[in-house]
Scaffold this motif. Structure first.
Motif, PDB file in Angstrom:
ATOM      1  N   ASP A 174      47.917  56.859  39.004  1.00  0.00           N
ATOM      2  CA  ASP A 174      46.899  55.889  38.590  1.00  0.00           C
ATOM      3  C   ASP A 174      47.480  54.837  37.640  1.00  0.00           C
ATOM      4  OD1 ASP A 174      44.948  57.077  40.116  1.00  0.00           O
ATOM      5  OD2 ASP A 174      44.203  58.346  38.497  1.00  0.00           O
ATOM      6  N   LEU A 175      48.445  55.251  36.822  1.00  0.00           N
ATOM      7  CA  LEU A 175      49.082  54.289  35.914  1.00  0.00           C
ATOM      8  C   LEU A 175      49.788  53.187  36.699  1.00  0.00           C
ATOM      9  CD1 LEU A 175      50.625  56.698  33.238  1.00  0.00           C
ATOM     10  CD2 LEU A 175      48.601  55.249  32.993  1.00  0.00           C
ATOM     11  N   LYS A 176      50.449  53.561  37.786  1.00  0.00           N
ATOM     12  CA  LYS A 176      51.147  52.575  38.606  1.00  0.00           C
ATOM     13  C   LYS A 176      50.161  51.601  39.242  1.00  0.00           C
ATOM     14  CE  LYS A 176      54.333  52.210  42.492  1.00  0.00           C
ATOM     15  NZ  LYS A 176      55.114  52.957  43.529  1.00  0.00           N
ATOM     16  N   ILE A 177      49.052  52.139  39.731  1.00  0.00           N
ATOM     17  CA  ILE A 177      48.039  51.286  40.355  1.00  0.00           C
ATOM     18  C   ILE A 177      47.446  50.308  39.348  1.00  0.00           C
ATOM     19  CG2 ILE A 177      45.761  51.299  41.451  1.00  0.00           C
ATOM     20  CD1 ILE A 177      46.511  54.021  42.676  1.00  0.00           C
ATOM     21  N   LEU A 178      47.137  50.807  38.150  1.00  0.00           N
ATOM     22  CA  LEU A 178      46.533  49.958  37.128  1.00  0.00           C
ATOM     23  C   LEU A 178      47.498  48.868  36.662  1.00  0.00           C
ATOM     24  CD1 LEU A 178      44.269  49.247  35.181  1.00  0.00           C
ATOM     25  CD2 LEU A 178      45.140  51.001  33.614  1.00  0.00           C
ATOM     26  N   LYS A 179      48.774  49.200  36.501  1.00  0.00           N
ATOM     27  CA  LYS A 179      49.743  48.211  36.043  1.00  0.00           C
ATOM     28  C   LYS A 179      49.863  47.065  37.048  1.00  0.00           C
ATOM     29  CE  LYS A 179      54.507  47.630  34.519  1.00  0.00           C
ATOM     30  NZ  LYS A 179      55.839  48.277  34.290  1.00  0.00           N
ATOM     31  N   GLU A 180      49.916  47.395  38.322  1.00  0.00           N
ATOM     32  CA  GLU A 180      49.987  46.357  39.347  1.00  0.00           C
ATOM     33  C   GLU A 180      48.733  45.487  39.336  1.00  0.00           C
ATOM     34  OE1 GLU A 180      50.624  48.465  42.959  1.00  0.00           O
ATOM     35  OE2 GLU A 180      52.747  48.892  42.536  1.00  0.00           O
ATOM     36  N   LYS A 181      47.595  46.107  39.104  1.00  0.00           N
ATOM     37  CA  LYS A 181      46.336  45.355  39.042  1.00  0.00           C
ATOM     38  C   LYS A 181      46.347  44.363  37.885  1.00  0.00           C
ATOM     39  CE  LYS A 181      41.439  46.161  37.987  1.00  0.00           C
ATOM     40  NZ  LYS A 181      40.880  45.210  38.981  1.00  0.00           N
ATOM     41  N   LEU A 182      46.811  44.803  36.701  1.00  0.00           N
ATOM     42  CA  LEU A 182      46.815  43.940  35.517  1.00  0.00           C
ATOM     43  C   LEU A 182      47.828  42.802  35.661  1.00  0.00           C
ATOM     44  CD1 LEU A 182      46.503  46.618  32.688  1.00  0.00           C
ATOM     45  CD2 LEU A 182      44.705  45.179  33.665  1.00  0.00           C
ATOM     46  N   GLU A 183      48.963  43.095  36.252  1.00  0.00           N
ATOM     47  CA  GLU A 183      49.967  42.042  36.446  1.00  0.00           C
ATOM     48  C   GLU A 183      49.448  40.977  37.405  1.00  0.00           C
ATOM     49  OE1 GLU A 183      53.355  44.231  37.751  1.00  0.00           O
ATOM     50  OE2 GLU A 183      54.091  44.647  35.706  1.00  0.00           O
ATOM     51  N   GLN A 184      48.695  41.381  38.406  1.00  0.00           N
ATOM     52  CA  GLN A 184      48.111  40.420  39.332  1.00  0.00           C
ATOM     53  C   GLN A 184      47.087  39.532  38.628  1.00  0.00           C
ATOM     54  OE1 GLN A 184      48.867  39.663  42.440  1.00  0.00           O
ATOM     55  NE2 GLN A 184      47.180  38.189  42.643  1.00  0.00           N
ATOM     56  N   GLU A 185      46.262  40.136  37.801  1.00  0.00           N
ATOM     57  CA  GLU A 185      45.257  39.363  37.072  1.00  0.00           C
ATOM     58  C   GLU A 185      45.902  38.427  36.058  1.00  0.00           C
ATOM     59  OE1 GLU A 185      42.159  41.684  35.405  1.00  0.00           O
ATOM     60  OE2 GLU A 185      41.594  42.642  37.301  1.00  0.00           O
ATOM     61  N   ALA A 186      46.993  38.843  35.443  1.00  0.00           N
ATOM     62  CA  ALA A 186      47.693  37.981  34.475  1.00  0.00           C
ATOM     63  C   ALA A 186      48.224  36.726  35.149  1.00  0.00           C
ATOM     64  CB  ALA A 186      48.832  38.770  33.822  1.00  0.00           C
ATOM     65  N   SER A 187      48.761  36.888  36.350  1.00  0.00           N
ATOM     66  CA  SER A 187      49.281  35.718  37.064  1.00  0.00           C
ATOM     67  C   SER A 187      48.170  34.769  37.486  1.00  0.00           C
ATOM     68  CB  SER A 187      50.076  36.171  38.294  1.00  0.00           C
ATOM     69  OG  SER A 187      49.229  36.852  39.214  1.00  0.00           O
ATOM     70  N   GLU A 188      46.957  35.271  37.570  1.00  0.00           N
ATOM     71  CA  GLU A 188      45.817  34.429  37.950  1.00  0.00           C
ATOM     72  C   GLU A 188      45.181  33.732  36.747  1.00  0.00           C
ATOM     73  OE1 GLU A 188      43.210  37.130  39.902  1.00  0.00           O
ATOM     74  OE2 GLU A 188      44.465  37.357  41.706  1.00  0.00           O
ATOM     75  N   ASN A 189      45.573  34.109  35.524  1.00  0.00           N
ATOM     76  CA  ASN A 189      44.954  33.538  34.319  1.00  0.00           C
ATOM     77  C   ASN A 189      45.973  32.781  33.451  1.00  0.00           C
ATOM     78  OD1 ASN A 189      41.944  34.676  33.950  1.00  0.00           O
ATOM     79  ND2 ASN A 189      43.199  36.278  34.887  1.00  0.00           N
ATOM     80  N   LEU A 190      46.989  32.255  34.055  1.00  0.00           N
ATOM     81  CA  LEU A 190      47.998  31.515  33.284  1.00  0.00           C
ATOM     82  C   LEU A 190      47.389  30.261  32.655  1.00  0.00           C
ATOM     83  CD1 LEU A 190      51.053  31.725  35.738  1.00  0.00           C
ATOM     84  CD2 LEU A 190      50.599  33.110  33.691  1.00  0.00           C
TER      85      LEU A 190
END
Length: 256
Positions: free
Chosen positions: A90-106
């Motif tokens: 679950d940690l791996k899934i969550l990290k990928e999710k947060l990195e995707q959202e970060a790239s969308e909020n630059l």
């Protein structure tokens, strides 16, 4: 020209004011990030903001971040770790999710947005709703299990039940039987010829049917094909002798 350092300082002050004890600075060596800059950890739980914080939560998540040189024009360094009860997958899934959202909020301060997203994901994955679903699933499994009730059937219990059933059936038959069938005496046994000549083969025989004692009725109407064959032979012999006697008589009269 954007002052990235000032924006980063302002965001850290805002996060400290909002998150309070859940927000703290940690050493870069325990952050799991490849940086020497300041690192911070935010502790998250699946509880809602209105929930009782004194209640012990089985799940705790650490969201770790560090500002890059050009943040927020580039994404921050992110990491997540399980403080208690979060699966590695679950940690791996969550990290990928947060990195995707970060790239969308630059271009804008995004740490609190990532915190909110991580908290929602944690609530969906490990919150009270998930516990309720598990409870409902367990209850449905229990409902599907059919537990037998009552006394188990054995040979002795079956024989006892059959005896009671036959007694009740005999009693019901006796109630439905006409009184005439209970008062009529047993007639003497007749031969097949006597029974046939009496004319009661179809009338009287039907009225003496006893549902409770069929064997006795069979004894009362006990005739077979042999009886009819013997009687028919006797009738034919008597008829033949009678005709012969009449012929002899007529011949004697004529001779005289």
């Amino acid at each position: 020209m954007t002052d990235h350092v000032q924006e980063q300082e302002d965001e850290i002050e805002a996060l400290e004011a909002i998150l309070m004890d859940e927000f703290k600075e940690i050493h870069s060596g325990e952050s799991g990030l490849n940086t020497s800059k300041r690192c911070f950890q935010i502790t998250l739980t699946p509880q809602d903001d209105d929930a009782d914080q004194s209640t012990t939560t089985p799940v705790l998540l650490g969201l770790i971040f560090s500002h890059t040189e050009k943040y927020p024009d580039e994404p921050p360094l992110l990491n997540v770790k399980s403080i208690r009860g979060v699966h590695t997958s679950d940690l791996k899934i969550l990290k990928e999710k947060l990195e995707q959202e970060a790239s969308e909020n630059l271009g804008m301060a995004m740490i609190y947005t990532l915190v909110t997203s991580a908290k929602e994901w944690l609530s969906e994955r490990y919150g009270q709703d998930a516990d309720a679903d598990n409870v409902e699933e367990e209850e449905s499994i229990k409902d599907e299990v059919i537990v037998p009730h009552g006394e188990p059937v054995t040979v002795d219990t079956f024989l006892a039940w059959r005896e009671r059933f036959e007694a009740e059936l005999a009693l019901e038959r006796a109630k439905l039987m006409p009184e005439s069938a209970l008062t009529v005496t047993k007639e003497k046994r007749l031969s097949g010829r006597q029974w046939f000549e009496s004319g009661r083969a179809t009338l009287k025989g039907a009225t003496h049917v006893n549902e409770e004692s069929e064997e006795e009725d069979e004894e009362d109407i006990d005739f077979d094909d042999d009886d009819f064959e013997d009687d028919e032979e006797e009738d034919m012999l008597e008829h033949y002798l009678a005709e012969k006697s009449d012929s002899s008589t007529h011949s004697s009269k004529r001779a005289a």
